[in-house]
Design an enzyme around this catalytic site. Structure first.
Site, mmCIF file in Angstrom:
data_model
loop_
_atom_site.group_PDB
_atom_site.id
_atom_site.type_symbol
_atom_site.label_atom_id
_atom_site.label_comp_id
_atom_site.label_asym_id
_atom_site.label_seq_id
_atom_site.Cartn_x
_atom_site.Cartn_y
_atom_site.Cartn_z
ATOM 1 N N TRP A 1 0.742 -1.153 0.011
ATOM 2 C CA TRP A 1 -0.112 -0.064 -0.104
ATOM 3 C C TRP A 1 0.960 1.387 0.202
ATOM 4 O O TRP A 1 0.525 2.248 -0.775
ATOM 5 C CB TRP A 1 -0.913 -0.068 1.078
ATOM 6 C CG TRP A 1 -1.936 -0.971 1.095
ATOM 7 C CD1 TRP A 1 -1.995 -2.290 1.851
ATOM 8 C CD2 TRP A 1 -2.766 -1.467 -0.095
ATOM 9 N NE1 TRP A 1 -3.124 -2.996 1.562
ATOM 10 C CE2 TRP A 1 -3.475 -2.535 0.350
ATOM 11 C CE3 TRP A 1 -3.258 -0.806 -1.085
ATOM 12 C CZ2 TRP A 1 -4.635 -3.235 -0.347
ATOM 13 C CZ3 TRP A 1 -4.233 -1.389 -1.855
ATOM 14 C CH2 TRP A 1 -4.775 -2.402 -1.576
ATOM 15 N N ASP B 1 -1.515 6.401 6.394
ATOM 16 C CA ASP B 1 -2.673 5.454 5.894
ATOM 17 C C ASP B 1 -2.745 4.472 7.395
ATOM 18 O O ASP B 1 -1.854 3.660 7.579
ATOM 19 C CB ASP B 1 -2.144 4.632 4.777
ATOM 20 C CG ASP B 1 -3.082 3.611 4.243
ATOM 21 O OD1 ASP B 1 -4.264 3.294 4.984
ATOM 22 O OD2 ASP B 1 -2.895 3.002 3.398
ATOM 23 N N LYS C 1 -11.785 -2.314 6.909
ATOM 24 C CA LYS C 1 -10.738 -3.309 7.575
ATOM 25 C C LYS C 1 -11.229 -3.425 9.298
ATOM 26 O O LYS C 1 -11.747 -4.278 9.443
ATOM 27 C CB LYS C 1 -9.528 -2.791 7.640
ATOM 28 C CG LYS C 1 -8.938 -2.353 6.113
ATOM 29 C CD LYS C 1 -8.778 -3.944 5.279
ATOM 30 C CE LYS C 1 -8.609 -3.556 3.883
ATOM 31 N NZ LYS C 1 -7.464 -2.883 3.489
#
Ligand SMILES: *Cc1c(COP(=O)(O)O)cnc(C)c1O
Length: 354
Positions: free
Chosen positions: A100, A167, A191
């Site tokens: 990511w 993030d 998530k």
């Protein structure tokens, strides 16, 4: 019977949250209408959005500290470019700790100079880089606090006066943490917060107006903040479901409460990974994630024995990401200790059989 859901995301939500969301789709709070057929400008939905913003900041310990909570669309992936679009004037630093952050770096490169200050790519991202220099002239330093795919997590933050951006898609609301160290952080909901379709952005008000470029309305934090996250039609169902989950977190002791439970669950699974000779942990011990435990078989050929066992134990979503292989037990807030114990029992049974 409901399965033990170890999926990395979209992921497990508390039973009460799913029940409440299902009920609201049928009828919201006895108003004679469904949640998904009322105006987002209605008094009912405005109250939902306001509570979601306030409760987010409260749980994060940021209420009254000059932050705003925004609920946007486009996932964490849109934030990879929105952060840079809004904050990167000259130069930004990134720590590359996984897939990511690699993607975040790629997007930021469109907007200015991006320096990769450190990377753990040399060992397939099985650790969190440490001990790198942070130039003082960065517009910001970007971190990925939890690396969902590789199962690593920042336990401490790098010491710097440079604004921190993160993030936090897979560990927001999972532990007590000094969120006030950040100027901006974002997380896709699916998530540890709610269903997919909404992204939480928490931004310090001093982070508006940081760049000289013109920012299109839909990509501007300031525009969304001024519109109270309703510059355009917000994703009403994910926002409502997320609110139910925030209330659930508040009822379960806030971040202290869920953090304690999450640490206990993580210890349970990691103790077994370390004890059982048939398994090997993937991430460095100091950097192990409390949210995603990654592990492999000592002998891959034994998958034919282990896989049917956990399938029969009603476990779902345990397969590791293709870039790591093996297994990944995602043990987000809503996962019970009992479900983690079912997996541990399975690993012990496997040892006896093998
Ligand atoms: C899942 C994930 C993403 C991607 O989120 P989208 O909402 O699909 O864009 C980004 N970062 C992290 C850490 C993730 O776990």
């Amino acid at each position: 019977m409901k399965k033990h859901n170890f999926s990395a995301g979209p992921a497990i939500l508390p039973h009460e949250v799913i029940e409440g969301a299902a009920q609201a789709v049928k009828e919201l709070d006895n108003i004679g209408l469904s949640l998904i057929e009322i105006s987002h400008r209605s008094a009912e939905f405005k109250a939902i959005m306001e509570e979601a913003c306030t409760l987010s900041l409260q749980l994060l310990g940021l209420e009254g500290k000059g932050y705003q909570a925004l609920f946007l669309q486009g996932g964490a992936s849109l934030q990879f470019l929105m952060t840079a679009y809004n904050l990167l004037e000259n130069k930004a630093g990134y720590v590359n700790s996984g897939t990511w952050s690699t993607k975040a770096i790629k997007e930021a490169n469109n907007f200015g100079e991006v320096v990769e200050l450190a990377s753990s790519k040399d060992q397939n991202f099985n650790y969190i880089p440490k001990g790198y220099d942070i130039p003082s002239d960065l517009d910001y330093l970007h971190l990925t606090t939890n690396n969902t795919i590789f199962g690593t997590q920042f336990k401490d933050l790098p010491k710097t006066d440079v604004p921190l951006v993160a993030d936090m898609s897979s560990d927001i609301f999972s532990r007590p943490f000094d969120y006030s160290k950040f100027d901006l952080f974002y997380a896709g909901a699916q998530k540890n917060m709610g269903p997919s379709g909404v992204t939480l952005v928490v931004i310090k008000e001093s982070s508006f107006n940081k760049v000289s470029r013109v920012i299109p309305s839909m990509l501007s934090y300031e525009v969304h903040a001024n519109g109270g996250s309703m510059f355009n039609t917000p994703p009403v169902f994910p926002v409502y479901t997320l609110l139910l989950n925030l209330r659930w977190i508040a009822q379960h002791g806030g971040l202290e409460g869920v953090g304690k439970r999450n640490a206990e669950k993580a210890a349970l699974i990691y103790d077994e990974i370390d004890r059982n000779p048939l398994f090997q942990g993937f991430a460095h011990q100091d950097d192990r994630s409390d949210m995603n435990a990654t592990f492999n078989l000592s002998d891959d050929a034994m998958a034919g024995v282990f896989d049917p066992m956990w399938n029969e134990a009603n476990i779902s979503g345990l397969k590791g990401h293709r870039s790591v292989g093996g297994y990944r037990a995602s043990i987000y807030n809503a996962m019970s200790k009992d479900s983690v114990q079912v997996l541990v029992d399975c690993m012990q049974e496997f040892e006896r059989k093998a």
